[in-house]
Write a protein that holds these residues in place. Sequence first.
Motif, PDB file in Angstrom:
ATOM      1  N   VAL A 101       2.317  -2.143   5.311  1.00 41.31           N
ATOM      2  CA  VAL A 101       2.917  -3.099   6.235  1.00 41.31           C
ATOM      3  C   VAL A 101       2.376  -4.485   5.936  1.00 41.31           C
TER       4      VAL A 101
ATOM      5  N   CYS B 142      -1.653  -6.987   3.911  1.00 38.14           N
ATOM      6  CA  CYS B 142      -0.945  -5.715   3.725  1.00 38.14           C
ATOM      7  C   CYS B 142      -1.885  -4.603   4.163  1.00 38.14           C
TER       8      CYS B 142
ATOM      9  N   GLY C 231       5.905  -1.765   0.726  1.00 40.30           N
ATOM     10  CA  GLY C 231       6.089  -2.234   2.086  1.00 40.30           C
ATOM     11  C   GLY C 231       7.482  -2.801   2.274  1.00 40.30           C
TER      12      GLY C 231
END
Length: 125
Positions: free
Chosen positions: A5, A22, A116
């Motif tokens: 993410v 991230c 991601g």
Amino acid sequence: QVQLVESGGGSVQAGGSLKLSCVLSTSGNTFSKYCMGWFRQAPGREREGVAAANRFGRTFYADSVKGRFTTSLDDAKNILYLQMSSLKPEDTATYYCAASRSVCLSLRPDVYDYWGQGTQVTFSS
């Protein structure tokens, strides 16, 4: 199950800075299992590698960002960072982090196994 993410994107002016994050979520000791990379994709262009890092702190950068971008790992928090400075309009893109189970310090998208959803970096005049 591996989840990545990204966050930290936004609008910047020429010469500005942004720090992307991230978070890597998976079971076990995270960065010992994967080598990490940052990629970006501008509209109408192919995805390109920006930076890569392994768990020993070694890094590798595309020539276009060398000296301006720095990637680092926070092993305790399972977070990969991309510090971007001296930003240029051509840095406008969606930025992605990725994890590879087998190849380290590569800027080739095809060697990465997990991605991601991306975070957008845009330029404001």
